[in-house]
Design an enzyme around this catalytic site. Structure first.
Site, PDB file in Angstrom:
ATOM      1  N   CYS A  15      -3.591 -16.511 -26.302  1.00  0.00           N
ATOM      2  CA  CYS A  15      -3.113 -15.030 -25.794  1.00  0.00           C
ATOM      3  C   CYS A  15      -1.815 -14.647 -26.562  1.00  0.00           C
ATOM      4  O   CYS A  15      -1.750 -13.734 -27.180  1.00  0.00           O
ATOM      5  CB  CYS A  15      -2.877 -15.059 -24.587  1.00  0.00           C
ATOM      6  SG  CYS A  15      -2.357 -13.495 -23.815  1.00  0.00           S
TER       7      CYS A  15
ATOM      8  N   GLY B  75       2.202 -20.786 -25.535  1.00  0.00           N
ATOM      9  CA  GLY B  75       1.714 -19.367 -25.392  1.00  0.00           C
ATOM     10  C   GLY B  75       0.324 -19.371 -25.581  1.00  0.00           C
ATOM     11  O   GLY B  75      -0.434 -18.493 -25.268  1.00  0.00           O
TER      12      GLY B  75
ATOM     13  N   GLU C 277     -22.925  -4.700 -33.838  1.00  0.00           N
ATOM     14  CA  GLU C 277     -23.462  -5.465 -32.569  1.00  0.00           C
ATOM     15  C   GLU C 277     -24.850  -5.616 -32.593  1.00  0.00           C
ATOM     16  O   GLU C 277     -25.634  -4.622 -32.893  1.00  0.00           O
ATOM     17  CB  GLU C 277     -22.879  -4.529 -31.477  1.00  0.00           C
ATOM     18  CG  GLU C 277     -23.337  -4.848 -30.032  1.00  0.00           C
ATOM     19  CD  GLU C 277     -23.078  -6.158 -29.836  1.00  0.00           C
ATOM     20  OE1 GLU C 277     -23.768  -7.083 -29.135  1.00  0.00           O
ATOM     21  OE2 GLU C 277     -21.884  -6.722 -29.929  1.00  0.00           O
TER      22      GLU C 277
ATOM     23  N   ALA D 259     -15.786 -11.367 -34.634  1.00  0.00           N
ATOM     24  CA  ALA D 259     -15.100 -11.342 -33.305  1.00  0.00           C
ATOM     25  C   ALA D 259     -16.625 -11.659 -32.413  1.00  0.00           C
ATOM     26  O   ALA D 259     -16.904 -10.545 -31.731  1.00  0.00           O
ATOM     27  CB  ALA D 259     -14.579 -10.178 -32.838  1.00  0.00           C
TER      28      ALA D 259
ATOM     29  N   GLY E 196     -17.781  -6.754 -28.456  1.00  0.00           N
ATOM     30  CA  GLY E 196     -17.147  -7.052 -27.255  1.00  0.00           C
ATOM     31  C   GLY E 196     -15.692  -6.530 -27.293  1.00  0.00           C
ATOM     32  O   GLY E 196     -15.362  -5.697 -28.027  1.00  0.00           O
TER      33      GLY E 196
ATOM     34  N   LYS F 167      -2.689  -6.210 -29.121  1.00  0.00           N
ATOM     35  CA  LYS F 167      -2.305  -5.215 -28.553  1.00  0.00           C
ATOM     36  C   LYS F 167      -0.856  -4.558 -29.206  1.00  0.00           C
ATOM     37  O   LYS F 167      -0.679  -3.516 -29.070  1.00  0.00           O
ATOM     38  CB  LYS F 167      -1.849  -5.601 -26.865  1.00  0.00           C
ATOM     39  CG  LYS F 167      -3.033  -5.414 -25.958  1.00  0.00           C
ATOM     40  CD  LYS F 167      -4.184  -6.204 -26.584  1.00  0.00           C
ATOM     41  CE  LYS F 167      -5.212  -6.320 -25.622  1.00  0.00           C
ATOM     42  NZ  LYS F 167      -6.240  -7.355 -26.144  1.00  0.00           N
TER      43      LYS F 167
ATOM     44  N   HIS G 152       1.073  12.545  -8.882  1.00  0.00           N
ATOM     45  CA  HIS G 152       0.587  13.585  -9.553  1.00  0.00           C
ATOM     46  C   HIS G 152       1.484  14.015 -10.400  1.00  0.00           C
ATOM     47  O   HIS G 152       2.879  14.206 -10.356  1.00  0.00           O
ATOM     48  CB  HIS G 152       0.068  14.631  -8.515  1.00  0.00           C
ATOM     49  CG  HIS G 152      -0.467  15.755  -9.417  1.00  0.00           C
ATOM     50  ND1 HIS G 152      -1.619  15.600  -9.908  1.00  0.00           N
ATOM     51  CD2 HIS G 152       0.210  17.086  -9.899  1.00  0.00           C
ATOM     52  CE1 HIS G 152      -1.651  17.155 -10.523  1.00  0.00           C
ATOM     53  NE2 HIS G 152      -0.627  17.884 -10.438  1.00  0.00           N
TER      54      HIS G 152
ATOM     55  N   GLY H 256     -17.373 -14.353 -30.289  1.00  0.00           N
ATOM     56  CA  GLY H 256     -17.181 -15.220 -29.357  1.00  0.00           C
ATOM     57  C   GLY H 256     -16.316 -16.341 -29.372  1.00  0.00           C
ATOM     58  O   GLY H 256     -15.497 -16.468 -30.469  1.00  0.00           O
TER      59      GLY H 256
END
Length: 455
Positions: A41, A38, A192, A254, A171, A50, A428, A256
């Site tokens: 990710c 895997g 940043e 975080a 990012g 997530k 809708h 890169g």
């Protein structure tokens, strides 16, 4: 010595699909994986982050009702690890079902046609796919120690409950971590170096996400760098280039990624690297004779769905189909509470490429679902060629925007016109209505939106 028609080095989204596609077409295939199937990710990035964001949303809802939740980060993390395990198990089941051998260990190329796997031995192959991905990258002085300073891998072993967090890097990954910790009730500072977060996305998307982050309490420090870190007995003090000092429990870096090509022995095969260390491939994703590369190791954009697409293409190519990989639209999605989707060209990019480009833009106050979700300050934009009406880019900042990214990609990839989008019936209420409404603005006949330039 075992011999395979196809050997894939790397069991992530840039690797295992190639093995599956080849196995479906009758090739004897194997995947070599040094860590977990895997890849990045499933185990360290998209899936666990997530999952933590999903659990954090539930925790935030409980907190908003005045209830307390102990071990908030631990609860989110434990859920994420379970989800990653389920995704990993699914990949294992698919590989086993198609007869793909999985060889555990670190690979090194010994000679053309021969790969040595540490702890296993030599393996012969007819064709090779390199899909080793990337590793976290960080500036000097911000190397993770797994205690006070973390990257996306070490944070998954953190056993504390931070009340104050500094996130370095604005990012997609940094923005998502800032959202995560803020939803869990921590004070969050996001640093940043450039003048806005999400600096490589459409400026309106950047502004919308910045507004969302500020609404949940994230403090944004743009045009700012880390001067130095001072590790304390009970935390860390971050000294910013502005002179401000922030005491925090942890720092999450975080900033890169870097290609994972060191020690593979690529020079034995004549594989070339670009100036950043990514493998150079042709339009068929070929890196050398009988050698292919796919996923992050083949260069940006560093996205799991791009890696998957390349791996499928490579699987077809090693099976004799010779298919080019040349998509026009690769969705970029940021999964904050207000999700941001960018597909295709921005207005400036389209004009630089010689299109007679125009842009239709709406605020989401006219979209019922955005009002229901309390995110009517989101935005939808269509970039199109005024001469042909062809859609060149679709950009959306909205709750649940990721679910319409596929429609946006289809529109750009297939050259759909704004007229066709405006005529397409959308459900809708739904966020997808924003695409149709923006298209109506583009063709000069908006019905449910008062445009500045009325027809």
């Amino acid at each position: 010595m075992p011999r395979f028609d196809l050997l894939v080095i790397g069991g992530g989204f840039g690797g295992y699909p190639a093995a599956v596609v080849a196995a479906q077409r009758g090739l004897k295939t194997a995947v070599v994986e040094a860590r977990l199937l895997g890849g990045e990710c499933a185990n360290y990035a998209c899936i666990p982050v997530k999952a933590m964001l999903s659990k954090a949303s539930e925790i935030a809802a409980v907190l908003s009702r005045g209830f307390s939740v102990d071990k908030r980060f631990r609860e989110a993390l434990e859920y994420a690890l379970k989800v990653s395990q389920r995704v990993r198990s699914g990949i294992e089941t698919v590989l086993e079902g198609y007869g793909v051998a999985v060889i555990r260990g670190r690979a090194k190329i010994r000679a053309p046609g021969v790969v040595h796997v540490e702890g296993y031995g030599d393996v012969e192959y007819e064709k090779l796919v390199i899909a080793t991905g990337t590793d976290p990258g960080y500036p000097p002085g911000l190397e993770p120690d797994g205690k006070l300073v973390h990257d996306n891998r070490t944070i998954l072993s953190y056993d504390g409950e931070p009340s104050k967090v500094v996130v370095v890097g604005g990012g997609p990954a940094g923005v998502e971590y800032a959202d995560l910790f803020a939803r869990l009730g921590a004070e969050v500072h996001l640093v940043e170096v450039l003048d806005r977060i999400l600096p490589f996305m459409d400026v309106d998307l950047s502004r919308a996400v910045a507004r969302y982050l500020r609404s949940i309490g994230v403090k944004l420090h743009t045009k700012t760098t880390i001067g130095r870190l001072e590790k304390l007995a009970n935390g860390v003090e971050v000294v910013l280039s502005s002179g401000d000092r922030i005491k925090a429990d942890i720092v999450v870096v975080a900033t890169g990624r870097r290609p994972a090509t060191s020690g593979l022995g690529l020079d034995v095969l004549g594989v070339k690297l670009d100036e950043k260390g990514y493998i150079i491939v042709d339009e068929y994703l070929r890196a050398a004779k009988d050698v292919y590369a796919s996923g992050d190791v083949a260069g940006p954009p560093l996205l799991a769905h791009k890696a998957y697409s390349q791996a499928v293409t490579v699987g077809l190519n090693v099976s004799g189909e010779e298919r080019k990989w040349s998509p026009k639209a690769i969705p970029l999605v940021v999964y904050t509470g207000l999700e941001a989707v960018q597909v295709g060209y921005t207005l400036d990019e389209a004009r630089r490429r010689g299109y007679n480009a125009q842009e239709a833009r709406i605020r989401l106050g006219a979209i019922s679902m955005a009002v229901i979700k309390g995110a009517e300050y989101g935005v939808a934009k269509i970039v199109y060629d005024a001469s042909s009406g062809r859609v060149l880019g679709l950009h959306l900042a909205a709750h649940g925007a990721s679910e319409v990214a596929g429609e946006a990609a289809l529109a750009v990839e297939r050259g759909v016109t704004v007229e066709e989008l405006a005529d397409l019936i959308h459900p809708h209420p739904s966020i997808s209505e924003a695409i149709a409404l923006a298209a109506e603005v583009a063709v000069g006949r908006p019905v449910n939106y008062l445009a500045k330039n009325k027809p």
